[in-house]
Motif scaffolding. Structure first.
Motif, short mmCIF file in Angstrom:
data_model
loop_
_atom_site.label_atom_id
_atom_site.label_comp_id
_atom_site.label_asym_id
_atom_site.label_seq_id
_atom_site.Cartn_x
_atom_site.Cartn_y
_atom_site.Cartn_z
N ASP A 168 0.84 -1.28 -0.12
CA ASP A 168 0.02 -0.03 -0.02
C ASP A 168 0.74 1.35 0.05
O ASP A 168 0.61 2.11 -0.90
CB ASP A 168 -0.79 -0.04 0.99
N SER A 169 1.92 1.29 0.96
CA SER A 169 2.82 2.49 0.88
C SER A 169 3.66 2.66 -0.62
O SER A 169 3.68 3.80 -1.09
CB SER A 169 3.90 2.13 1.97
N ALA A 170 4.15 1.52 -0.90
CA ALA A 170 4.52 1.49 -2.25
C ALA A 170 3.74 2.28 -3.51
O ALA A 170 4.30 2.95 -4.11
CB ALA A 170 5.22 0.06 -2.67
N ARG A 171 2.55 1.72 -3.44
CA ARG A 171 1.52 2.27 -4.64
C ARG A 171 1.32 3.65 -4.08
O ARG A 171 1.53 4.66 -5.37
CB ARG A 171 0.23 1.58 -4.48
N ALA A 172 1.14 4.12 -3.04
CA ALA A 172 1.26 5.71 -2.86
C ALA A 172 2.49 6.44 -3.16
O ALA A 172 2.32 7.42 -3.93
CB ALA A 172 0.68 5.81 -1.17
N LEU A 173 3.53 5.80 -2.56
CA LEU A 173 4.75 6.59 -3.04
C LEU A 173 4.97 6.63 -4.45
O LEU A 173 5.41 7.69 -5.12
CB LEU A 173 6.18 5.78 -2.51
N ARG A 174 4.65 5.61 -5.28
CA ARG A 174 4.82 5.47 -6.77
C ARG A 174 3.75 6.68 -7.55
O ARG A 174 4.29 7.53 -8.34
CB ARG A 174 4.48 4.27 -7.25
N ALA A 175 2.64 6.88 -6.89
CA ALA A 175 1.77 7.84 -7.45
C ALA A 175 2.33 9.28 -7.18
O ALA A 175 2.20 10.14 -8.10
CB ALA A 175 0.31 7.37 -6.83
N GLU A 176 2.67 9.57 -5.89
CA GLU A 176 3.43 10.79 -5.46
C GLU A 176 4.34 11.00 -6.46
O GLU A 176 4.67 12.25 -6.76
CB GLU A 176 3.91 10.52 -4.16
N LEU A 177 5.34 10.17 -6.69
CA LEU A 177 6.70 10.50 -7.47
C LEU A 177 6.09 10.84 -8.76
O LEU A 177 6.79 11.84 -9.45
CB LEU A 177 7.60 9.28 -7.57
N ALA A 178 5.09 9.85 -9.30
CA ALA A 178 4.62 10.25 -10.79
C ALA A 178 4.02 11.55 -11.00
O ALA A 178 4.15 12.46 -11.95
CB ALA A 178 3.81 9.24 -11.08
N ALA A 179 3.50 12.10 -9.85
CA ALA A 179 2.66 13.17 -9.86
C ALA A 179 3.51 14.46 -10.12
O ALA A 179 3.45 15.49 -10.44
CB ALA A 179 1.65 13.43 -8.52
N ARG A 180 4.97 14.18 -9.47
CA ARG A 180 5.83 15.24 -9.57
C ARG A 180 6.99 14.96 -10.68
O ARG A 180 7.91 15.75 -10.66
CB ARG A 180 6.40 15.11 -8.27
N GLY A 181 6.77 14.06 -11.32
CA GLY A 181 7.50 13.93 -12.78
C GLY A 181 8.87 13.11 -12.26
O GLY A 181 10.01 13.14 -13.32
N THR A 182 8.80 12.28 -11.32
CA THR A 182 10.12 11.66 -10.75
C THR A 182 9.70 10.16 -11.03
O THR A 182 8.90 9.58 -10.68
CB THR A 182 10.27 11.99 -9.52
N VAL A 183 10.86 9.45 -11.43
CA VAL A 183 10.95 8.15 -11.52
C VAL A 183 11.81 7.31 -10.55
O VAL A 183 12.70 7.82 -10.49
CB VAL A 183 10.88 7.55 -12.91
N ALA A 184 11.35 6.36 -9.88
CA ALA A 184 12.25 5.73 -8.65
C ALA A 184 13.17 4.44 -9.45
O ALA A 184 12.03 3.72 -10.10
CB ALA A 184 11.79 5.47 -7.63
N VAL A 185 14.32 4.21 -9.33
CA VAL A 185 14.79 3.21 -9.64
C VAL A 185 15.63 2.56 -8.71
O VAL A 185 16.47 2.96 -7.72
CB VAL A 185 16.06 3.27 -10.76
N SER A 186 15.29 1.28 -8.37
CA SER A 186 15.89 0.46 -7.29
C SER A 186 17.04 -0.24 -7.90
O SER A 186 16.68 -1.12 -8.77
CB SER A 186 14.89 -0.29 -6.06
N LEU A 187 18.20 -0.43 -7.09
CA LEU A 187 19.31 -1.49 -7.28
C LEU A 187 19.33 -2.39 -6.29
O LEU A 187 19.40 -2.15 -5.16
CB LEU A 187 20.28 -0.57 -7.37
N LEU A 188 19.29 -3.71 -6.68
CA LEU A 188 19.47 -4.73 -5.90
C LEU A 188 20.79 -5.53 -6.19
O LEU A 188 21.01 -5.91 -7.41
CB LEU A 188 18.48 -5.76 -5.84
N SER A 189 21.48 -5.82 -5.23
CA SER A 189 22.73 -6.94 -5.51
C SER A 189 23.30 -7.37 -4.31
O SER A 189 22.86 -6.77 -3.10
CB SER A 189 23.91 -6.19 -6.37
N SER A 190 24.22 -8.49 -4.41
CA SER A 190 24.95 -8.92 -3.34
C SER A 190 25.93 -7.93 -2.89
O SER A 190 26.37 -7.11 -3.90
CB SER A 190 25.56 -10.43 -3.44
N PRO A 191 26.70 -7.99 -1.73
CA PRO A 191 27.89 -7.00 -1.55
C PRO A 191 28.83 -7.26 -2.57
O PRO A 191 29.26 -8.48 -2.78
CB PRO A 191 28.01 -7.38 0.01
N GLY A 192 29.75 -6.15 -2.88
CA GLY A 192 30.78 -6.44 -3.67
C GLY A 192 30.44 -6.48 -5.19
O GLY A 192 31.23 -6.69 -5.87
N SER A 193 29.25 -6.20 -5.54
CA SER A 193 29.01 -6.55 -7.01
C SER A 193 29.45 -5.38 -7.85
O SER A 193 29.18 -5.49 -9.26
CB SER A 193 27.28 -6.74 -7.38
#
Length: 270
Positions: free
Chosen positions: A17-42
């Protein structure tokens, strides 16, 4: 057991629920969020450092939030690019959650930010289960980690909308088997784009920024069809097979180059 499972389901539902709200808030201001996942040292921070510097050079307003269990080393390094950077110390928590991210961004994220890069804690297990409100999820693996990484961590690679292979300049020395890696990615995430990169020789430079801006401008990111198993946040999601037309990853090369942690706006400190 049922009570534990119900609690985990409730935690994930609240996070979604929080993620959907945040995605909508960012979209409204013209911002896109990019998340980066990896193991340590990648090589996640090295790649992000290159992308931030390139964005600044091109005049693209970007910002970065980086999470670690301890130390502000990565944020200090990224802040040298001159873009707004915030450090999150999780005090032992192995992942970020959407409600936490919303709190860190409040009053800090510059209003003109077009791309927000979120570098999660180095871990391919816990972060995979949490939607952060991102519009582009990227999973990284270095050539030194082994070709079976996607099979060992199907949640992280199965949910990725872009897979980046790092440190390709030492692929030969590491004995990296490119074809086997691509086949393993295809098994857990058919059709996902795979890009080979090197922070040292510039291979793949700018791809992450380009993909992020494309998504911001309306491009549809590859979205695997996923479902959770047993409602357990520690159980990786299951990838449902796609049509035969999307049975292989899209490989690309580019020759040109909870505790209550407290945010630290490192860019303002340096």
């Amino acid at each position: 057991m049922c009570r534990t499972t119900d609690l985990r389901q409730a935690v994930l539902a609240h996070n979604d629920d929080s993620a959907r709200a945040l995605r909508a808030e960012l979209a409204a201001r013209g911002t896109v969020a990019v998340s980066l996942l990896s193991s340590p040292g990648s090589g996640k921070t090295a790649l992000l450092e290159t992308e931030l510097a390139l964005a600044r050079e091109r005049g693209v307003p970007v910002a970065a939030l980086t999470a670690d269990l301890a130390t502000e080393n990565d944020a200090r390094r990224l802040a040298r690019t001159g873009v707004p950077v915030q450090q999150v110390l999780t005090d032992g928590l192995c992942h970020l959650e959407a409600v936490m991210l919303r709190g860190y961004l409040a009053g800090w994220l510059p209003s003109d930010t077009r791309v927000l890069f979120v570098e999660n804690v180095g871990n391919l297990v816990c972060p995979a289960s949490y939607d952060l409100g991102e519009s582009l999820r990227v999973t990284l693996a270095s050539v030194t980690e082994g070709e079976d990484k996607p099979l060992k961590y199907p949640g992280a690679f199965g949910l990725a909308q872009l897979v980046l292979v790092t440190k390709t300049d030492i692929a030969a020395a590491a004995g990296f088997d490119r074809d086997t890696f691509l086949a393993n990615v295809a098994r857990v995430n058919p059709g996902v784009e795979v890009v080979f990169t090197s922070a040292r020789d510039g291979q793949g430079q700018g791809v992450l920024l380009e993909r992020a801006l494309a998504v911001r401008d309306g491009a549809e990111a590859h979205r695997p069809v996923m479902t959770r198993t047993a409602g357990d946040r520690d159980t990786p999601p299951v990838v449902l097979p796609q049509s035969p037309a999307h049975a292989h990853p899209h490989e690309h090369e580019h020759a040109h180059a909870h505790p209550h942690p407290h945010p630290h706006p490192v860019a303002d400190q340096l």
